[in-house]
Design a protein around this motif. Structure first.
Motif, PDB file in Angstrom:
ATOM      1  N   GLU A 500      -3.040  32.536 -17.562  1.00 34.11           N
ATOM      2  CA  GLU A 500      -3.720  31.825 -18.513  1.00 34.11           C
ATOM      3  C   GLU A 500      -2.392  31.125 -19.382  1.00 34.11           C
ATOM      4  O   GLU A 500      -1.555  31.795 -19.773  1.00 34.11           O
ATOM      5  CB  GLU A 500      -4.645  32.485 -19.621  1.00 34.11           C
ATOM      6  CG  GLU A 500      -5.175  31.820 -20.986  1.00 34.11           C
ATOM      7  CD  GLU A 500      -6.012  32.559 -21.685  1.00 34.11           C
ATOM      8  OE1 GLU A 500      -6.308  31.809 -22.723  1.00 34.11           O
ATOM      9  OE2 GLU A 500      -5.991  33.652 -21.489  1.00 34.11           O
ATOM     10  N   MET A 501      -2.535  29.913 -20.050  1.00 35.77           N
ATOM     11  CA  MET A 501      -1.637  29.383 -21.000  1.00 35.77           C
ATOM     12  C   MET A 501      -2.178  29.639 -22.192  1.00 35.77           C
ATOM     13  O   MET A 501      -3.178  29.911 -22.655  1.00 35.77           O
ATOM     14  CB  MET A 501      -1.540  27.721 -20.793  1.00 35.77           C
ATOM     15  CG  MET A 501      -0.534  27.310 -19.774  1.00 35.77           C
ATOM     16  SD  MET A 501      -0.183  25.508 -20.112  1.00 35.77           S
ATOM     17  CE  MET A 501       0.935  25.148 -19.166  1.00 35.77           C
ATOM     18  N   ASN A 502      -1.150  29.775 -23.104  1.00 35.19           N
ATOM     19  CA  ASN A 502      -1.227  30.319 -24.584  1.00 35.19           C
ATOM     20  C   ASN A 502      -2.283  29.232 -25.294  1.00 35.19           C
ATOM     21  O   ASN A 502      -1.869  28.148 -25.244  1.00 35.19           O
ATOM     22  CB  ASN A 502      -0.079  30.389 -25.275  1.00 35.19           C
ATOM     23  CG  ASN A 502      -0.386  31.026 -26.671  1.00 35.19           C
ATOM     24  OD1 ASN A 502      -0.819  30.229 -27.635  1.00 35.19           O
ATOM     25  ND2 ASN A 502       0.181  32.014 -26.772  1.00 35.19           N
ATOM     26  N   PRO A 503      -3.420  29.505 -25.848  1.00 36.60           N
ATOM     27  CA  PRO A 503      -4.263  28.610 -26.394  1.00 36.60           C
ATOM     28  C   PRO A 503      -3.705  27.829 -27.370  1.00 36.60           C
ATOM     29  O   PRO A 503      -4.016  26.686 -27.628  1.00 36.60           O
ATOM     30  CB  PRO A 503      -5.762  29.452 -26.767  1.00 36.60           C
ATOM     31  CG  PRO A 503      -5.725  30.556 -26.129  1.00 36.60           C
ATOM     32  CD  PRO A 503      -4.032  30.856 -25.649  1.00 36.60           C
ATOM     33  N   GLY A 504      -2.851  28.692 -28.363  1.00 35.80           N
ATOM     34  CA  GLY A 504      -2.054  27.920 -29.477  1.00 35.80           C
ATOM     35  C   GLY A 504      -1.121  26.846 -29.163  1.00 35.80           C
ATOM     36  O   GLY A 504      -0.980  25.739 -29.698  1.00 35.80           O
ATOM     37  N   ALA A 505      -0.583  27.015 -28.046  1.00 35.32           N
ATOM     38  CA  ALA A 505       0.410  25.949 -27.453  1.00 35.32           C
ATOM     39  C   ALA A 505      -0.089  25.034 -26.966  1.00 35.32           C
ATOM     40  O   ALA A 505       0.061  23.646 -27.153  1.00 35.32           O
ATOM     41  CB  ALA A 505       1.200  26.762 -26.253  1.00 35.32           C
ATOM     42  N   ILE A 506      -1.425  25.226 -26.396  1.00 34.75           N
ATOM     43  CA  ILE A 506      -2.298  23.974 -25.879  1.00 34.75           C
ATOM     44  C   ILE A 506      -2.839  23.153 -27.080  1.00 34.75           C
ATOM     45  O   ILE A 506      -2.573  21.779 -27.228  1.00 34.75           O
ATOM     46  CB  ILE A 506      -3.494  24.430 -25.166  1.00 34.75           C
ATOM     47  CG1 ILE A 506      -2.928  25.180 -23.727  1.00 34.75           C
ATOM     48  CG2 ILE A 506      -4.572  23.615 -24.755  1.00 34.75           C
ATOM     49  CD1 ILE A 506      -4.029  25.673 -23.051  1.00 34.75           C
ATOM     50  N   GLU A 507      -3.182  23.717 -28.082  1.00 40.33           N
ATOM     51  CA  GLU A 507      -3.706  23.230 -29.358  1.00 40.33           C
ATOM     52  C   GLU A 507      -2.759  22.354 -30.002  1.00 40.33           C
ATOM     53  O   GLU A 507      -2.854  21.067 -30.252  1.00 40.33           O
ATOM     54  CB  GLU A 507      -4.569  24.061 -30.406  1.00 40.33           C
ATOM     55  CG  GLU A 507      -4.788  23.302 -31.572  1.00 40.33           C
ATOM     56  CD  GLU A 507      -5.296  24.651 -32.244  1.00 40.33           C
ATOM     57  OE1 GLU A 507      -5.941  24.148 -33.645  1.00 40.33           O
ATOM     58  OE2 GLU A 507      -5.493  25.730 -32.166  1.00 40.33           O
ATOM     59  N   SER A 508      -1.431  22.732 -30.200  1.00 34.51           N
ATOM     60  CA  SER A 508      -0.414  22.210 -30.630  1.00 34.51           C
ATOM     61  C   SER A 508       0.231  20.961 -29.804  1.00 34.51           C
ATOM     62  O   SER A 508       0.296  19.931 -30.277  1.00 34.51           O
ATOM     63  CB  SER A 508       1.030  23.216 -30.747  1.00 34.51           C
ATOM     64  OG  SER A 508       2.073  22.497 -31.362  1.00 34.51           O
ATOM     65  N   ALA A 509       0.127  21.023 -28.612  1.00 32.04           N
ATOM     66  CA  ALA A 509       0.668  19.997 -27.605  1.00 32.04           C
ATOM     67  C   ALA A 509      -0.499  18.994 -27.503  1.00 32.04           C
ATOM     68  O   ALA A 509      -0.028  17.705 -27.695  1.00 32.04           O
ATOM     69  CB  ALA A 509       0.525  20.428 -26.232  1.00 32.04           C
ATOM     70  N   CYS A 510      -1.958  19.157 -27.769  1.00 35.44           N
ATOM     71  CA  CYS A 510      -2.879  18.130 -28.053  1.00 35.44           C
ATOM     72  C   CYS A 510      -2.411  17.344 -29.235  1.00 35.44           C
ATOM     73  O   CYS A 510      -2.961  16.173 -29.423  1.00 35.44           O
ATOM     74  CB  CYS A 510      -4.360  18.800 -27.603  1.00 35.44           C
ATOM     75  SG  CYS A 510      -4.519  19.246 -25.992  1.00 35.44           S
ATOM     76  N   ALA A 511      -2.465  18.052 -30.040  1.00 36.27           N
ATOM     77  CA  ALA A 511      -2.444  17.370 -31.777  1.00 36.27           C
ATOM     78  C   ALA A 511      -1.071  16.600 -31.847  1.00 36.27           C
ATOM     79  O   ALA A 511      -1.282  15.667 -32.423  1.00 36.27           O
ATOM     80  CB  ALA A 511      -2.293  18.142 -32.628  1.00 36.27           C
ATOM     81  N   ALA A 512      -0.223  17.018 -30.959  1.00 34.46           N
ATOM     82  CA  ALA A 512       1.116  16.152 -31.135  1.00 34.46           C
ATOM     83  C   ALA A 512       1.120  14.739 -30.491  1.00 34.46           C
ATOM     84  O   ALA A 512       1.886  13.988 -30.701  1.00 34.46           O
ATOM     85  CB  ALA A 512       2.399  17.024 -30.384  1.00 34.46           C
TER      86      ALA A 512
END
Length: 666
Positions: A500-512
């Motif tokens: 799994e990828m870190n959910p926080g990292a995914i959220e940050s990448a999508c917001a960016a």
């Protein structure tokens, strides 16, 4: 104090005052409309505002008010007073709404409870701030110079997306300088009332240019995100700019044309921000976005190294972390997804699968070579074009299933013949996995193999391997000993099977990414009964002409044609729900209608368009249909039945059945 002339004030404030009044007046009624109808009403308002005569009536009202009240009316500095003075002139707005219901391209259905009459007190509520976008003209679409002779019947259409709201322009003839000239009004949330609130709205305006040819085929010409906040630095809260619209795919970095756009905040705030403040805010956001993307890319590289260390064979698996959209941006695949609510336009997951399957499948075009291009369209571009590849279909279907509350994921893997493919999976609480093929709407059940049990048989499932699965907030790479689908364990919480990828990292990448909000689905304005009758008559004419060339007469049996309707309804119901009903009644009716000693033949076929000539030409390629249309015997009766089923986004399922009865002369 010197009072400005009536003509000067009228010209200066007519548009702003009218937009302000109608926004308040309309919001009261629109608040009682279903969400999917709001965008249709706004599109209808836009179309009607462009009609001749409305502005003149508003100018007369403004002039009369200024003459009556003199210095008491100050539209720029006293908004409550302006609303109070305009309250007696609600008849103009009433007349406009009546005309909208009569002539709008997006009719308003009166299927709700009677509405409470609008009172003067309601008009005095706080105004809603909006963004007026006027496309003044198009320039330098030079690619149309070479194709202009062959594009006399082709048109350009603009699709605009902003904060989940969407508009489309009227089609204009294709040319080097397309004559666009339309105004669109987007609403901000009621909480946005100050300039600093507007400055914090970082979402850009998404503009999509679509070319439609004489046969109705659509081509994505350009897609571009436009920064609109420079208007906040003007004393009149407006800003004109010439925006280069970039091409798509291999031409993503090349301008395909220019749009001259005027942005305006309505109503005028009477104040402005400094240029350096706006520039600093935009630069700050861009810098923060770039830094977030850099950090995520560094994390993704480390994550990928760890994944390869688990097993060297992982390097050959289809683990898709990034994909390019039509503008050339490299994006995390999770950012293409979001829970999408279809409202009352789509009322079940299976209806969503049927809707997506009817959108035309189109391979991404390439220039030279046979390699598969890595291009995923954004949701706005995909819906505007009405066609896309398997990844586009899977992303839309997964978004709709997420909107229905299902645990849905896009799967990247291979089909039975080893070709790369994308489909959707939903995981139930019991561990049963359902695969949804977005191109056909078919569903397949995958039972998870238990420990110690033999590998399950999934001969009916058209997929061979799975490399990764992802949703809008999660990404998992398959790290099981084999990526074969038949033996795959879909327990995503098992770290031994899925990385799994870190959910926080995914959220940050999508917001960016600062991407536009996902658009809502639009209701089709097509009347299915009228469209079905029209298509049926056109096909009868084409069949009669074909028989006439062969020296055959045509006798149409309207009663038999009507008996074919239950079969077409049954076919569409089976495609939507997987349940076959109604065939028994159809067969009983046909047996009673066919005279003794006669033969009955029928040929059903389905299309996703209603072009009668294309339908007839395609159907005649079938030997069975050709035998029916060219039937030569004794007492030949012909029948054709057409059924058009409409879905959102002007998508349609067109069912046709050709039939005949005859007594053989042999």
């Amino acid at each position: 104090m010197t009072t400005p002339s009536v003509r000067t004030i009228t010209r200066k404030y007519t548009t702003v005052s009218y937009c302000s009044i109608f926004t308040v007046w309309g919001r009261e009624k629109m608040s009682r409309l279903p969400p999917e109808k709001i965008e249709e009403v706004k599109q209808a308002i836009h179309d009607q505002l462009n009609r001749e005569g409305i502005e003149a009536k508003v100018e007369e009202a403004v002039a009369a008010l200024l003459e009556e009240n003199g210095d008491d009316v100050e539209p720029e500095n006293d908004l409550p007073q302006r609303r109070r003075h305009f309250a007696p002139h609600e008849s103009i707005v009433d007349e406009l709404v009546q005309s909208l219901q009569m002539t709008s391209h997006f009719p308003i259905r009166h299927d709700r409870a009677p509405e409470v009459p609008i009172t003067t007190a309601k008009v005095t509520q706080a105004l809603t701030v909006g963004l007026s976008v006027r496309v003044l003209r198009g320039k330098a679409f030079v690619d149309q110079l070479a194709a202009e002779d062959n594009s006399l019947c082709s048109t350009f259409t603009l699709y605009l997306y902003f904060r989940g709201q969407r508009f489309k322009s009227k089609p204009v003839p294709c040319s080097c300088d397309p004559p666009f000239d339309e105004t669109f009004l987007f609403d901000f949330p009621p909480s946005v009332t100050l300039l600093r609130d507007l400055l914090g709205v970082s979402e850009p305006l998404h503009v999509v240019v679509i070319k439609t040819d004489a046969l109705g085929q659509r081509e994505l010409i350009g897609s571009h995100h436009v920064e609109w906040r420079r208007a906040l630095a003007s004393s009149t809260n407006q800003f004109a700019m010439a925006t280069e619209i970039h091409g798509v795919g291999a031409q993503a970095g090349i301008a395909c044309g220019i749009l001259e756009i005027l942005f305006k905040i309505v109503p005028c705030m009477g104040a402005r921000l400094k240029d350096d403040v706006v520039t600093a805010q935009v630069s700050l956001e861009q810098g923060r976005s770039a830094e977030q993307q850099r950090l995520f890319f560094a994390y993704a590289k480390q994550w990928w190294r760890e994944y390869l260390q688990c097993r060297p064979a992982h390097a050959s698996r289809l683990v898709k972390v990034f994909a390019q959209d039509e503008t050339g941006r490299s994006r995390l695949v999770c950012s293409f997804l979001t829970p999408l609510v279809g409202g009352r336009l789509i009322e079940s997951p299976r209806a969503a699968a049927r809707f997506v399957s009817l959108i035309e499948y189109e391979r991404t075009p390439t220039v030279g070579g046979d390699s598969k291009p890595e291009l995923w369209a954004s949701m706005g571009a995909f819906l505007s074009k009405g066609a896309g590849n398997c990844e586009d279909h899977a992303v839309l279907l997964c978004s709709l299933l997420l909107g229905f509350g299902l645990d849905a994921y896009v799967c990247i893997g291979t089909k039975s013949k080893g070709t790369a493919h994308a489909w959707v999976a939903t995981i139930g609480h019991s561990g049963i996995v359902t695969f949804w093929e977005s191109l056909t709407g078919h569903r397949y059940t995958h039972q998870r193999p238990e420990l110690g049990e033999p590998t399950i048989r999934s001969n009916d499932i058209p997929y061979r391997t799975v490399g990764c699965v992802f949703s809008h907030e999660a990404f998992y790479a398959n790290c099981q000993p084999t990526d074969a689908l038949v033996s795959c364990n879909f327990d995503l919480t098992d770290a031994a099977c899925w990385k799994e990828m870190n959910p926080g990292a995914i959220e940050s990448a999508c917001a960016a990414l600062r991407q536009p909000s996902f658009p809502t689905l639009s209701r089709s304005t097509l009347d299915p009964a009228v469209a079905s009758h029209k298509l049926e008559q056109e096909l009868k004419t084409l069949a009669a002409e074909h028989r006439s060339v062969l020296g055959l007469t045509s006798h149409w049996n309207d009663q038999l044609s009507y008996y074919l309707a239950p079969a077409l309804s049954s076919y569409e119901l089976e495609q939507s729900t997987g349940v076959s009903v109604g065939n028994d009644e159809f067969q009983q009716a046909v047996r009673r209608a066919v005279p003794s000693g006669h033969t009955f033949k029928a040929f059903p076929i389905q299309f996703i368009h209603a072009n009668s000539r294309r339908i007839f030409a395609t159907a005649m390629q079938s030997t069975t249909c050709k035998e029916i249309v060219e039937c030569n015997g004794d007492q030949v009766d012909l029948a054709i039945r057409a059924s058009v089923v409409v879905y959102p986004e002007a998508i349609q399922a067109v069912w046709i059945m050709f039939a005949c009865t005859y007594r053989s002369i042999i």
